[in-house]
Scaffold this active site. Structure first.
Site, PDB file in Angstrom:
ATOM      1  N   ARG A   1       0.839  -1.209   0.000  1.00 35.07           N
ATOM      2  CA  ARG A   1       0.000   0.000   0.000  1.00 35.07           C
ATOM      3  C   ARG A   1       0.868   1.251   0.000  1.00 35.07           C
ATOM      4  O   ARG A   1       0.562   2.233  -0.678  1.00 35.07           O
ATOM      5  CB  ARG A   1      -0.912  -0.006   1.237  1.00 35.07           C
ATOM      6  CG  ARG A   1      -1.979  -1.057   1.154  1.00 35.07           C
ATOM      7  CD  ARG A   1      -2.901  -1.017   2.373  1.00 35.07           C
ATOM      8  NE  ARG A   1      -3.601  -2.289   2.446  1.00 35.07           N
ATOM      9  CZ  ARG A   1      -3.559  -3.124   3.465  1.00 35.07           C
ATOM     10  NH1 ARG A   1      -2.883  -2.825   4.557  1.00 35.07           N
ATOM     11  NH2 ARG A   1      -4.218  -4.269   3.414  1.00 35.07           N
TER      12      ARG A   1
ATOM     13  N   ALA B   1     -16.637  -6.589  -9.188  1.00 39.20           N
ATOM     14  CA  ALA B   1     -15.497  -5.930  -9.834  1.00 39.20           C
ATOM     15  C   ALA B   1     -15.413  -6.260 -11.325  1.00 39.20           C
ATOM     16  O   ALA B   1     -15.031  -5.414 -12.131  1.00 39.20           O
ATOM     17  CB  ALA B   1     -14.205  -6.331  -9.126  1.00 39.20           C
TER      18      ALA B   1
ATOM     19  N   ASP C   1      -6.625  -6.282  -6.061  1.00 38.38           N
ATOM     20  CA  ASP C   1      -6.183  -7.147  -4.951  1.00 38.38           C
ATOM     21  C   ASP C   1      -7.320  -8.094  -4.558  1.00 38.38           C
ATOM     22  O   ASP C   1      -7.939  -7.942  -3.501  1.00 38.38           O
ATOM     23  CB  ASP C   1      -5.769  -6.265  -3.753  1.00 38.38           C
ATOM     24  CG  ASP C   1      -5.245  -7.091  -2.587  1.00 38.38           C
ATOM     25  OD1 ASP C   1      -4.685  -8.173  -2.822  1.00 38.38           O
ATOM     26  OD2 ASP C   1      -5.391  -6.645  -1.429  1.00 38.38           O
TER      27      ASP C   1
ATOM     28  N   CYS D   1      -3.313 -13.661  -3.814  1.00 38.43           N
ATOM     29  CA  CYS D   1      -3.023 -14.309  -2.523  1.00 38.43           C
ATOM     30  C   CYS D   1      -3.364 -15.797  -2.592  1.00 38.43           C
ATOM     31  O   CYS D   1      -3.536 -16.440  -1.566  1.00 38.43           O
ATOM     32  CB  CYS D   1      -3.769 -13.623  -1.385  1.00 38.43           C
ATOM     33  SG  CYS D   1      -5.547 -13.642  -1.580  1.00 38.43           S
TER      34      CYS D   1
END
Ligand code: SAH
Length: 389
Positions: free
Chosen positions: A208, A272, A292, A332
């Site tokens: 970030r 999204a 993300d 991730c």
């Protein structure tokens, strides 16, 4: 041979010698007689290997905790091991009041996760063997951290595989529903009881700052959760749109923007994938985009579909960039390895028809140690890319 120890195959023993703490059920030649807990481990030739956490019902039967067969796994042992993990985080104290204190296998404390949010802790005990040491772990954490309260977020699905019940329960003291976190000068509210995972995603702290430092113009934070990236973008960008499908997370994102005095953050509750398509149809452009997403690949069988989803979202984000625009993209998913992640980005750039230039690659921060011989400790990777045309 006595049955208070586990006897493992030579293949299982070799895994330990090569630096990986797990021994699977298929490599346990003779299980211990007793219930879950710490057990001595020997190989089939009688060679003593050390101590492991024993989970009778799990596919991961044994997790090495100490290679010394003479070790005593008592309260003092847990205190010393936890002390080591905490010492590693000391450099973070000047940057934040929230960090991961224990990253399981990455800290030599298999199946234990501990996150600190200011004066409170969130703990996850994720194996049957570990559960038997709850009292020792709680005592050690209390005395080492001086935390006012701790909550067990034992609602993680992996507990099913260990035959453990799921639930959220206090360990000591009272943990507030919302805790204000300070992260490199930005403040946000984390929700340890009701939020996703342990209440906040601490693993992207450094990313970030990286993206916040180069953000400009019109910015978009996709999969924003409670706005952690959006807040850092808002420091430099003219306007930021935070997109997430979770209403409660976005409500906190709006609150968090106010907390920092930012008036340039807008929240949009949307899918999204659809948001991006709609933006492209409307001819919109962005100068800074963060992607993300949650782990699309939850297991190996879902990997091909996950790769398509990652490619899709990145391809559309690349198309939306202005010339000179920046994209920070992360994954991730443990199953999407670093090479696969890179290949996916290459495919997305080719599909988008953009000349994307690599500015930097990101991995896990200090408090989420990724151990090379334990691939499962590594899951997060990211790339900061620039649209050169
Ligand atoms: N970027 C965040 C963490 C994101 S976690 C941070 O730095 O803190 C993933 C987020 O994606 C969750 O908040 C989840 O609600 C959201 N999400 C999952 N599927 C989505 C979708 N299809 N569209 C938009 N948001 C989604």
């Amino acid at each position: 041979m006595s049955r208070d120890a586990a006897i493992v195959s030579l293949r299982g023993a070799k895994r330990w010698q090569q630096g990986h703490p797990w021994i699977f059920r298929s490599d346990v030649s003779q299980p211990p007689l007793g219930a879950a807990g710490a057990v001595r481990v020997r190989d089939v030739r009688g060679h003593a290997l050390g101590w492991a956490l024993w989970s009778p019902g799990s596919e991961i039967s044994l997790r090495l905790i100490d290679g010394d067969p003479d070790a005593v796994i008592d309260g003092a042992w847990w205190h010393a091991r936890l002390d080591q993990a905490l010492a590693r985080r000391a450099p973070l104290a000047s940057q934040t009041n929230a960090c991961r204190l224990v990253h399981g296998e990455g800290d030599g404390l298999p199946s234990l996760v501990v996150d600190r949010f200011d004066r409170w802790l969130v703990v996850q005990l994720l194996s049957a063997g570990l559960e038997t040491f709850r009292a020792e772990i709680v005592d050690a954490l209390r005395s080492l951290t001086g935390a006012e309260g701790a909550l067990a977020r034992n609602d993680a699905a992996v507990r099913d595989r260990e035959g453990l019940p799921r639930g959220v329960e206090p360990l000591w003291g009272t943990v507030p529903d919302e805790i204000e976190v300070l992260e490199h000068g930005v403040r946000y509210l984390a929700a340890p009881r009701t939020g996703q995972k342990t209440g906040a995603f601490l693993d992207q702290r450094e990313a970030r700052v990286l993206v916040g430092g180069v953000a400009h113009g019109r910015a978009l934070d996709l999969f924003s959760y409670h706005g952690s990236f959006a807040l850092h973008l808002a420091r430099r960008a003219d306007a930021v749109t935070a997109v997430d499908s979770s209403g409660p997370a976005l409500a906190r994102a709006a609150q968090n923007a106010t907390l920092n005095g930012f008036t340039n953050v807008t929240c949009a509750e949307a899918d999204a994938f659809e948001f991006l398509r709609e933006a492209l149809r409307n001819g919109e452009r962005y100068d800074t985009i963060v992607v993300d997403p949650p782990a699309f690949a939850k297991n190996r069988p879902s990997l091909p579909a996950a790769v398509r989803a990652y490619r899709d979202i990145n391809l559309h984000a690349m198309k939306l960039l202005t010339p000179g625009g920046l994209l920070y993209s992360a994954s991730c998913s443990y199953h999407l390895t670093k090479p696969l992640f890179w290949e996916m980005l290459q495919d997305a750039a080719a599909g988008a028809g953009r000349r994307m230039v690599l500015r930097s690659l990101t991995g896990q921060p200090l408090d989420h140690p990724e151990v090379l011989t334990i691939p499962e400790t590594g899951y997060l990777k990211g790339a900061l890319l620039e649209a050169a045309d």
